[in-house]
Design a protein around this motif. Structure first.
Motif, PDB file in Angstrom:
ATOM      1  N   SER A  21     -39.029   6.345-132.339  1.00 29.28           N
ATOM      2  CA  SER A  21     -40.055   6.980-131.869  1.00 29.28           C
ATOM      3  C   SER A  21     -41.441   5.922-132.044  1.00 29.28           C
ATOM      4  O   SER A  21     -42.229   5.642-131.252  1.00 29.28           O
ATOM      5  N   SER A  22     -41.247   5.393-133.173  1.00 31.06           N
ATOM      6  CA  SER A  22     -42.377   4.460-133.394  1.00 31.06           C
ATOM      7  C   SER A  22     -42.337   3.266-132.644  1.00 31.06           C
ATOM      8  O   SER A  22     -43.212   2.517-131.875  1.00 31.06           O
ATOM      9  N   ILE A  23     -40.876   2.806-132.310  1.00 27.77           N
ATOM     10  CA  ILE A  23     -40.907   1.439-131.317  1.00 27.77           C
ATOM     11  C   ILE A  23     -41.111   2.028-130.045  1.00 27.77           C
ATOM     12  O   ILE A  23     -42.065   1.148-129.248  1.00 27.77           O
ATOM     13  N   ALA A  24     -41.037   3.355-129.687  1.00 25.33           N
ATOM     14  CA  ALA A  24     -41.175   3.667-128.161  1.00 25.33           C
ATOM     15  C   ALA A  24     -42.888   3.890-128.221  1.00 25.33           C
ATOM     16  O   ALA A  24     -43.380   3.217-127.005  1.00 25.33           O
ATOM     17  N   LEU A  25     -43.695   4.242-129.090  1.00 28.06           N
ATOM     18  CA  LEU A  25     -44.966   4.112-129.166  1.00 28.06           C
ATOM     19  C   LEU A  25     -45.622   2.794-128.962  1.00 28.06           C
ATOM     20  O   LEU A  25     -46.553   2.799-128.234  1.00 28.06           O
ATOM     21  N   VAL A  26     -45.163   2.151-129.554  1.00 27.53           N
ATOM     22  CA  VAL A  26     -45.881   0.617-129.521  1.00 27.53           C
ATOM     23  C   VAL A  26     -45.472   0.107-128.036  1.00 27.53           C
ATOM     24  O   VAL A  26     -46.170  -0.428-127.601  1.00 27.53           O
ATOM     25  N   TYR A  28     -44.858   1.606-125.423  1.00 25.15           N
ATOM     26  CA  TYR A  28     -45.759   2.200-124.673  1.00 25.15           C
ATOM     27  C   TYR A  28     -47.310   1.703-124.593  1.00 25.15           C
ATOM     28  O   TYR A  28     -47.966   1.548-123.608  1.00 25.15           O
ATOM     29  N   GLN A  29     -47.844   1.765-125.674  1.00 24.41           N
ATOM     30  CA  GLN A  29     -49.267   0.908-125.972  1.00 24.41           C
ATOM     31  C   GLN A  29     -49.469  -0.350-125.352  1.00 24.41           C
ATOM     32  O   GLN A  29     -50.444  -0.755-124.571  1.00 24.41           O
ATOM     33  N   VAL A  30     -48.366  -1.189-125.613  1.00 24.05           N
ATOM     34  CA  VAL A  30     -48.468  -2.603-125.122  1.00 24.05           C
ATOM     35  C   VAL A  30     -48.411  -2.885-123.677  1.00 24.05           C
ATOM     36  O   VAL A  30     -48.876  -3.485-122.966  1.00 24.05           O
ATOM     37  N   ILE A  31     -47.461  -1.730-123.245  1.00 18.89           N
ATOM     38  CA  ILE A  31     -47.209  -1.909-121.718  1.00 18.89           C
ATOM     39  C   ILE A  31     -48.573  -1.393-120.838  1.00 18.89           C
ATOM     40  O   ILE A  31     -49.296  -1.909-119.939  1.00 18.89           O
ATOM     41  N   HIS A  32     -48.925  -0.059-121.447  1.00 21.49           N
ATOM     42  CA  HIS A  32     -50.432   0.498-120.740  1.00 21.49           C
ATOM     43  C   HIS A  32     -51.672  -0.099-121.323  1.00 21.49           C
ATOM     44  O   HIS A  32     -52.697   0.160-120.508  1.00 21.49           O
ATOM     45  N   ILE A  33     -51.934  -0.561-122.413  1.00 25.80           N
ATOM     46  CA  ILE A  33     -53.211  -0.911-122.997  1.00 25.80           C
ATOM     47  C   ILE A  33     -53.413  -2.371-123.328  1.00 25.80           C
ATOM     48  O   ILE A  33     -54.394  -2.888-123.478  1.00 25.80           O
ATOM     49  N   ASP A  34     -52.041  -2.878-123.449  1.00 23.11           N
ATOM     50  CA  ASP A  34     -52.027  -4.255-123.751  1.00 23.11           C
ATOM     51  C   ASP A  34     -52.740  -4.630-125.153  1.00 23.11           C
ATOM     52  O   ASP A  34     -53.185  -5.829-125.525  1.00 23.11           O
ATOM     53  N   ASP A  35     -52.507  -3.521-125.998  1.00 21.02           N
ATOM     54  CA  ASP A  35     -52.821  -3.808-127.410  1.00 21.02           C
ATOM     55  C   ASP A  35     -52.205  -2.512-128.233  1.00 21.02           C
ATOM     56  O   ASP A  35     -51.759  -1.759-127.903  1.00 21.02           O
ATOM     57  N   VAL A  36     -52.222  -2.873-129.505  1.00 22.24           N
ATOM     58  CA  VAL A  36     -51.622  -1.901-130.439  1.00 22.24           C
ATOM     59  C   VAL A  36     -52.607  -1.595-131.493  1.00 22.24           C
ATOM     60  O   VAL A  36     -53.203  -2.320-132.217  1.00 22.24           O
ATOM     61  N   ALA A  37     -53.040  -0.327-131.614  1.00 26.51           N
ATOM     62  CA  ALA A  37     -53.932   0.351-132.486  1.00 26.51           C
ATOM     63  C   ALA A  37     -53.461   0.275-133.902  1.00 26.51           C
ATOM     64  O   ALA A  37     -52.345   0.085-134.127  1.00 26.51           O
ATOM     65  N   ALA A  38     -54.456   0.172-134.784  1.00 26.14           N
ATOM     66  CA  ALA A  38     -54.651   0.153-136.049  1.00 26.14           C
ATOM     67  C   ALA A  38     -53.578   1.207-136.763  1.00 26.14           C
ATOM     68  O   ALA A  38     -52.611   1.126-137.717  1.00 26.14           O
ATOM     69  N   GLY A  39     -53.852   2.715-136.179  1.00 25.67           N
ATOM     70  CA  GLY A  39     -53.159   3.557-136.809  1.00 25.67           C
ATOM     71  C   GLY A  39     -51.809   3.567-136.455  1.00 25.67           C
ATOM     72  O   GLY A  39     -50.954   4.176-136.991  1.00 25.67           O
ATOM     73  N   LEU A  40     -51.497   3.184-135.105  1.00 26.21           N
ATOM     74  CA  LEU A  40     -49.902   3.242-134.777  1.00 26.21           C
ATOM     75  C   LEU A  40     -49.330   2.145-135.390  1.00 26.21           C
ATOM     76  O   LEU A  40     -48.310   2.560-136.095  1.00 26.21           O
ATOM     77  N   LEU A  41     -49.927   0.976-136.028  1.00 22.86           N
ATOM     78  CA  LEU A  41     -49.162   0.000-136.885  1.00 22.86           C
ATOM     79  C   LEU A  41     -49.234   0.705-138.268  1.00 22.86           C
ATOM     80  O   LEU A  41     -48.051   0.381-138.904  1.00 22.86           O
ATOM     81  N   TYR A  43     -48.409   3.836-138.466  1.00 22.24           N
ATOM     82  CA  TYR A  43     -47.324   4.808-138.277  1.00 22.24           C
ATOM     83  C   TYR A  43     -46.203   4.126-138.371  1.00 22.24           C
ATOM     84  O   TYR A  43     -45.126   4.851-138.689  1.00 22.24           O
ATOM     85  N   VAL A  44     -46.000   2.998-137.882  1.00 20.94           N
ATOM     86  CA  VAL A  44     -44.706   2.170-137.707  1.00 20.94           C
ATOM     87  C   VAL A  44     -44.078   1.745-139.096  1.00 20.94           C
ATOM     88  O   VAL A  44     -43.229   1.787-139.635  1.00 20.94           O
ATOM     89  N   ALA A  45     -45.347   1.398-139.937  1.00 20.85           N
ATOM     90  CA  ALA A  45     -45.049   0.812-141.294  1.00 20.85           C
ATOM     91  C   ALA A  45     -44.391   2.047-141.938  1.00 20.85           C
ATOM     92  O   ALA A  45     -43.350   1.799-142.855  1.00 20.85           O
ATOM     93  N   GLN A  46     -45.051   3.164-141.830  1.00 18.05           N
ATOM     94  CA  GLN A  46     -44.736   4.394-142.607  1.00 18.05           C
ATOM     95  C   GLN A  46     -43.323   4.814-142.202  1.00 18.05           C
ATOM     96  O   GLN A  46     -42.474   5.353-143.051  1.00 18.05           O
TER      97      GLN A  46
END
Length: 68
Positions: A21-26, A28-41, A43-46
């Protein structure tokens, strides 16, 4: 013993789904926003920390049980 096996399978499934799920969210954000939010990073780390703890703790307990 059978109940313990089912518990381990559910732990492993949750850990793998958490990483997926964390890889899928990243992705999604890279494809649609071209950026990764700090909160998502965060979440991935956790996610990786929790999944690593699940797999690492099980391996540690296997080593301890084998030594005894």
């Amino acid at each position: 013993m059978e109940n313990n096996k089912g518990f381990k399978i559910s732990q492993y499934a949750c850990a793998v789904l958490l990483i997926a799920s964390s890889i899928a969210l990243v992705t999604y954000q890279v494809i649609h926003i071209d950026d990764v939010a700090a909160g998502l990073l965060y979440y991935v780390a956790q996610s990786f920390l929790l999944a690593g703890s699940v797999f690492g703790l099980d391996q540690y307990l296997r080593i301890i049980r084998k030594a005894n």
